[in-house]
Design an enzyme around this catalytic site. Sequence first.
Site, PDB file in Angstrom:
ATOM      1  N   GLY A  68      11.057 -11.462  -4.023  1.00  0.00           N
ATOM      2  CA  GLY A  68      11.426 -10.522  -2.976  1.00  0.00           C
ATOM      3  C   GLY A  68      10.630 -10.808  -1.725  1.00  0.00           C
ATOM      4  O   GLY A  68       9.545 -11.399  -1.784  1.00  0.00           O
ATOM      5  N   GLN A  73       6.823  -8.844   6.241  1.00  0.00           N
ATOM      6  CA  GLN A  73       6.001  -9.938   5.716  1.00  0.00           C
ATOM      7  C   GLN A  73       6.145 -11.224   6.522  1.00  0.00           C
ATOM      8  O   GLN A  73       5.348 -12.144   6.330  1.00  0.00           O
ATOM      9  CB  GLN A  73       6.342 -10.206   4.258  1.00  0.00           C
ATOM     10  CG  GLN A  73       5.922  -9.083   3.315  1.00  0.00           C
ATOM     11  CD  GLN A  73       6.227  -9.422   1.880  1.00  0.00           C
ATOM     12  OE1 GLN A  73       7.326  -9.179   1.390  1.00  0.00           O
ATOM     13  NE2 GLN A  73       5.260 -10.015   1.192  1.00  0.00           N
ATOM     14  N   LEU A 127       3.152 -11.836  -2.021  1.00  0.00           N
ATOM     15  CA  LEU A 127       3.033 -13.028  -1.176  1.00  0.00           C
ATOM     16  C   LEU A 127       2.110 -12.794   0.014  1.00  0.00           C
ATOM     17  O   LEU A 127       1.568 -13.751   0.569  1.00  0.00           O
ATOM     18  CB  LEU A 127       4.420 -13.453  -0.685  1.00  0.00           C
ATOM     19  CG  LEU A 127       5.413 -13.874  -1.777  1.00  0.00           C
ATOM     20  CD1 LEU A 127       6.770 -14.188  -1.159  1.00  0.00           C
ATOM     21  CD2 LEU A 127       4.879 -15.059  -2.564  1.00  0.00           C
ATOM     22  N   HIS A 172       6.989  -2.045   1.089  1.00  0.00           N
ATOM     23  CA  HIS A 172       6.603  -2.844   2.255  1.00  0.00           C
ATOM     24  C   HIS A 172       7.183  -2.252   3.539  1.00  0.00           C
ATOM     25  O   HIS A 172       6.532  -2.278   4.595  1.00  0.00           O
ATOM     26  CB  HIS A 172       7.096  -4.284   2.112  1.00  0.00           C
ATOM     27  CG  HIS A 172       6.129  -5.208   1.449  1.00  0.00           C
ATOM     28  ND1 HIS A 172       4.844  -5.420   1.922  1.00  0.00           N
ATOM     29  CD2 HIS A 172       6.258  -6.008   0.360  1.00  0.00           C
ATOM     30  CE1 HIS A 172       4.228  -6.296   1.137  1.00  0.00           C
ATOM     31  NE2 HIS A 172       5.059  -6.664   0.182  1.00  0.00           N
TER      32      HIS A 172
END
Length: 218
Positions: A68, A73, A127, A172
Amino acid sequence: MGTPSDRAPLAERVEELLAVGGPLPIVAAGDPVLRRAAEPYDGQLAPALFERFVEALRLTMHAAPGVGLAAPQVGVGLRIAVIEDPAPVPDEVRLARGRVPQPFRVLVNPSYEPVGGVRAAFFEGCLSVPGWQAVVARHAEVRLRTRDEHGRAVEEVFAGWPARIVQHETDHLDGTLYLDRAELRSLASNAAMADLWSQPTPERAASALGFELPDPSA
């Protein structure tokens, strides 16, 4: 490589990112964009640019690799995320975690709510926090409401690992990192995970590191 200037309109920021080509640079924890609620998507990107951006998110997720990726990000504060999980795991992991393959999906303005009160705790990583994993207790089943890349309304119930992915990526978009929900005593480097805590479930880690797991029958 830094993220585009916060002063630039969103479309210009996306154009800057895409101009480089290839996977996009992933923003690491500590960047304010990961701590702000993302702006609801309402056509800020022209259709062709939106399509290119979604494809770049997909490419970046695959290259990382991950299951994902949310727009913040890569430094873009829009409520857009992509998920996909081929689930290349042994059967014992698949059964313990409820990890089943998920097709590529685009989530636009997603939100979720729990279905029932059961919570499941497993190690997960991010990540944007490379090199580390920690145990997070999450809802075992959630109802996702979102738009897809074509603007169509989608409502679907996810369980097991797919439910975890949906929660992680939607968080997020609210400025929440998985570490905000984690058992911090479980925090382990990837090397420690490989050497010590590769079991399908985290009971052994909980005993050795001194943290509690939710009651699976609750």
